[in-house]
Design a protein around this motif. Structure first.
Motif, mmCIF file in Angstrom:
data_model
loop_
_atom_site.group_PDB
_atom_site.id
_atom_site.type_symbol
_atom_site.label_atom_id
_atom_site.label_comp_id
_atom_site.label_asym_id
_atom_site.label_seq_id
_atom_site.Cartn_x
_atom_site.Cartn_y
_atom_site.Cartn_z
ATOM 1 N N PRO A 17 0.758 -1.113 -0.148
ATOM 2 C CA PRO A 17 -0.031 0.018 -0.057
ATOM 3 C C PRO A 17 0.809 1.364 0.067
ATOM 4 C CG PRO A 17 -0.859 -1.598 1.625
ATOM 5 C CD PRO A 17 0.540 -2.169 1.101
ATOM 6 N N GLY A 18 0.702 2.167 -0.942
ATOM 7 C CA GLY A 18 1.140 3.398 -0.970
ATOM 8 C C GLY A 18 2.419 3.552 -1.745
ATOM 9 N N ARG A 19 2.750 2.312 -2.540
ATOM 10 C CA ARG A 19 3.832 2.183 -3.010
ATOM 11 C C ARG A 19 3.590 1.674 -4.427
ATOM 12 N NH1 ARG A 19 8.609 3.449 -0.783
ATOM 13 N NH2 ARG A 19 10.073 2.260 -1.915
ATOM 14 N N THR A 20 4.192 1.801 -5.548
ATOM 15 C CA THR A 20 4.054 1.422 -6.782
ATOM 16 C C THR A 20 5.303 0.440 -7.006
ATOM 17 O OG1 THR A 20 3.311 3.415 -7.584
ATOM 18 C CG2 THR A 20 3.960 2.011 -9.098
ATOM 19 N N ARG A 21 4.723 -0.831 -7.293
ATOM 20 C CA ARG A 21 6.033 -1.961 -7.309
ATOM 21 C C ARG A 21 6.028 -1.983 -8.785
ATOM 22 N NH1 ARG A 21 6.187 -7.821 -6.509
ATOM 23 N NH2 ARG A 21 7.723 -8.006 -4.845
ATOM 24 N N VAL A 22 7.547 -2.036 -9.205
ATOM 25 C CA VAL A 22 7.636 -2.076 -10.653
ATOM 26 C C VAL A 22 8.814 -3.201 -10.668
ATOM 27 C CG1 VAL A 22 8.910 -0.681 -12.429
ATOM 28 C CG2 VAL A 22 7.080 0.386 -11.079
ATOM 29 N N LEU A 23 8.662 -3.936 -11.889
ATOM 30 C CA LEU A 23 9.603 -4.903 -12.198
ATOM 31 C C LEU A 23 10.456 -4.313 -13.451
ATOM 32 C CD1 LEU A 23 11.106 -7.693 -11.997
ATOM 33 C CD2 LEU A 23 9.201 -8.423 -13.613
ATOM 34 N N ILE A 35 18.046 3.163 -12.398
ATOM 35 C CA ILE A 35 16.588 3.196 -12.217
ATOM 36 C C ILE A 35 16.232 2.863 -10.852
ATOM 37 C CG2 ILE A 35 14.290 2.103 -12.897
ATOM 38 C CD1 ILE A 35 15.778 1.602 -15.719
ATOM 39 N N ARG A 36 16.440 1.835 -10.207
ATOM 40 C CA ARG A 36 16.074 1.811 -8.915
ATOM 41 C C ARG A 36 16.497 2.944 -7.823
ATOM 42 N NH1 ARG A 36 19.711 -2.348 -6.103
ATOM 43 N NH2 ARG A 36 21.057 -0.468 -6.014
ATOM 44 N N ASP A 37 17.783 3.280 -8.045
ATOM 45 C CA ASP A 37 18.256 4.566 -7.289
ATOM 46 C C ASP A 37 17.371 5.698 -7.449
ATOM 47 O OD1 ASP A 37 19.947 2.540 -5.881
ATOM 48 O OD2 ASP A 37 21.689 3.674 -7.191
ATOM 49 N N TYR A 38 16.936 5.863 -8.609
ATOM 50 C CA TYR A 38 16.230 7.041 -8.964
ATOM 51 C C TYR A 38 14.646 6.912 -8.761
ATOM 52 C CZ TYR A 38 13.975 10.868 -11.731
ATOM 53 O OH TYR A 38 13.124 12.082 -11.973
ATOM 54 N N LEU A 39 13.978 5.803 -8.733
ATOM 55 C CA LEU A 39 12.779 5.777 -8.536
ATOM 56 C C LEU A 39 12.192 5.484 -6.888
ATOM 57 C CD1 LEU A 39 11.667 3.807 -11.530
ATOM 58 C CD2 LEU A 39 11.187 6.124 -11.324
ATOM 59 N N GLU A 40 13.305 4.667 -6.252
ATOM 60 C CA GLU A 40 12.764 4.171 -5.043
ATOM 61 C C GLU A 40 12.370 5.341 -4.025
ATOM 62 O OE1 GLU A 40 15.240 1.201 -3.526
ATOM 63 O OE2 GLU A 40 14.023 -0.230 -4.102
ATOM 64 N N PRO A 41 13.266 6.452 -3.891
ATOM 65 C CA PRO A 41 13.071 7.843 -3.170
ATOM 66 C C PRO A 41 11.499 8.470 -3.647
ATOM 67 C CG PRO A 41 15.084 7.818 -4.113
ATOM 68 C CD PRO A 41 14.619 6.656 -4.866
ATOM 69 N N MET A 42 11.249 7.987 -4.802
ATOM 70 C CA MET A 42 9.852 8.655 -4.990
ATOM 71 C C MET A 42 8.650 7.857 -4.937
ATOM 72 S SD MET A 42 11.188 10.801 -8.552
ATOM 73 C CE MET A 42 12.378 11.666 -8.564
ATOM 74 N N GLY A 43 8.672 6.681 -4.032
ATOM 75 C CA GLY A 43 7.707 5.876 -3.744
ATOM 76 C C GLY A 43 7.576 4.651 -4.447
ATOM 77 N N TYR A 44 8.407 4.306 -5.257
ATOM 78 C CA TYR A 44 8.360 3.177 -6.101
ATOM 79 C C TYR A 44 9.327 2.082 -5.626
ATOM 80 C CZ TYR A 44 6.357 5.773 -9.972
ATOM 81 O OH TYR A 44 5.686 6.649 -10.893
ATOM 82 N N GLU A 45 8.804 0.794 -5.410
ATOM 83 C CA GLU A 45 9.452 -0.432 -5.150
ATOM 84 C C GLU A 45 9.863 -1.201 -6.089
ATOM 85 O OE1 GLU A 45 8.125 -4.716 -2.837
ATOM 86 O OE2 GLU A 45 7.337 -2.847 -2.173
#
Length: 252
Positions: A17-23, A35-45
Motif C-alpha cells: 500500500p502506498g508504493r508502486t511496485r515495478v519490475l 533506475i532503482r536508485d532514482y525511483l525508490e526515493p519517489m515511492g516506487y518499489e
C-alpha cells in the motif's frame, strides 16, 4: 540512511500500500541500479530481473503495477516475453530499446506494449511515462461512488469503471491503452476523433508521443474486435481526419 528491504515483506508478490511496485527486466545491471536508485526515493518499489526467462517468471508469479522491459535480453527477447505475458496479464509495460528503430517500436506496440522509450531517455521522462501508464490502470471510482453508465455499441459493451469490455457477451483482453482508446471512441460513437484527441485521451503527459502509436494501437484493437478496416463494423478510418466509432443505428 536506513533503506527498507522489499524482501522483508512476508509475501513478495503482494502489492505494498502506498508504493508502486515495478519490475525492471534488463540485462544491463548498472542501468537497473540507476533506475532503482532514482525511483525508490519517489515511492516506487523496484524488483529486477536480468534475463528474459527470469523476468517472465517474476512477472507471472508476482504482482506489479508496471514493468520496464528491455528488447534485447539473453534467453528470450523482450518481444517474446511480452507475447507470453499478454496471455495472462494486462500489467502496463514500458519497453526500452537501445536501437531506437521504428520497426522495434511498431512491433512492441502491436504485441501489447503500453509505451516505448529509447535507452537515451532522461530520468524525468522515464518517471513521467511510468506515471502515465500506471495512472491509466488506476482510473476507477472508489467503492461507494456511482458507477459510470455502460456504453453500448451494437454487440459491444464498455464498462469504464471496471475497465471491462465485452463483445457478444465475451470479455475482450485489452491492454490499458487499447481499453482507453476503445472507451474514448465508444463515448463519441458517430463522431470523428482526431489522432490528437485520441493521444490526449491516453497520454497523460507533456512529452511527445510516438506519432504512429495511435495507428498501431488501433490496428491491434481492430484485430481483437474482429474488425476489417476495409469493411468495418466498429472503427472506421477517415483519412487525415482520424477515427470514428460507427453507430449501428446511424446511416453514416
Amino acid at each position: 540512511m536506513t533503506m527498507t528491504n522489499p524482501s522483508q515483506n512476508n509475501d513478495p508478490g503482494k502489492l505494498t500500500p502506498g508504493r508502486t511496485r515495478v519490475l525492471v527486466i534488463d540485462d544491463d545491471r548498472k542501468l537497473c541500479r540507476l533506475i532503482r536508485d532514482y525511483l525508490e526515493p519517489m515511492g516506487y518499489e523496484i524488483q529486477m530481473a536480468h534475463s528474459g526467462p527470469e523476468g517472465l517468471e517474476k512477472a507471472q508469479g508476482e504482482n506489479f503495477h508496471a514493468l520496464i522491459l528491455d528488447v534485447m535480453l539473453p534467453g528470450m527477447d523482450g518481444f517474446e516475453v511480452l507475447k507470453k505475458l499478454r496471455h495472462t496479464s494486462d500489467v502496463p509495460v514500458l519497453m526500452l530499446t537501445g536501437r531506437g528503430e521504428e520497426a522495434d517500436r511498431i512491433v512492441g506496440l502491436e504485441i501489447g506494449a503500453d509505451d516505448y522509450l529509447p535507452k537515451t531517455f532522461s530520468t524525468r521522462e522515464l518517471l513521467a511515462r511510468l506515471r502515465a501508464v500506471t495512472r491509466r490502470t488506476a482510473r476507477k471510482k472508489p467503492a461507494g461512488e456511482e458507477a459510470a453508465e455502460e456504453i453500448v455499441v451494437g454487440p459491444l459493451r464498455v464498462r469504464p469503471d471496471s475497465r471491462v469490455a465485452l463483445l457478444a457477451n465475451q470479455p475482450l483482453t485489452l491492454t490499458p491503452v487499447e481499453f482507453d482508446l476503445l472507451a474514448c471512441l465508444a463515448r463519441s460513437k458517430g463522431r470523428v476523433k482526431t489522432r490528437e484527441q485520441l493521444l490526449d485521451s491516453i497520454s497523460d503527459r507533456n512529452f511527445d508521443v510516438y506519432d504512429r502509436s495511435i495507428d498501431v494501437h488501433i490496428s491491434a484493437l481492430r484485430k481483437k474486435l474482429g474488425d476489417d478496416p476495409k469493411n468495418p463494423r466498429f472503427i472506421k478510418t477517415l483519412r487525415v481526419a482520424g477515427y470514428l466509432m460507427i453507430d449501428p443505428e446511424s446511416k453514416f
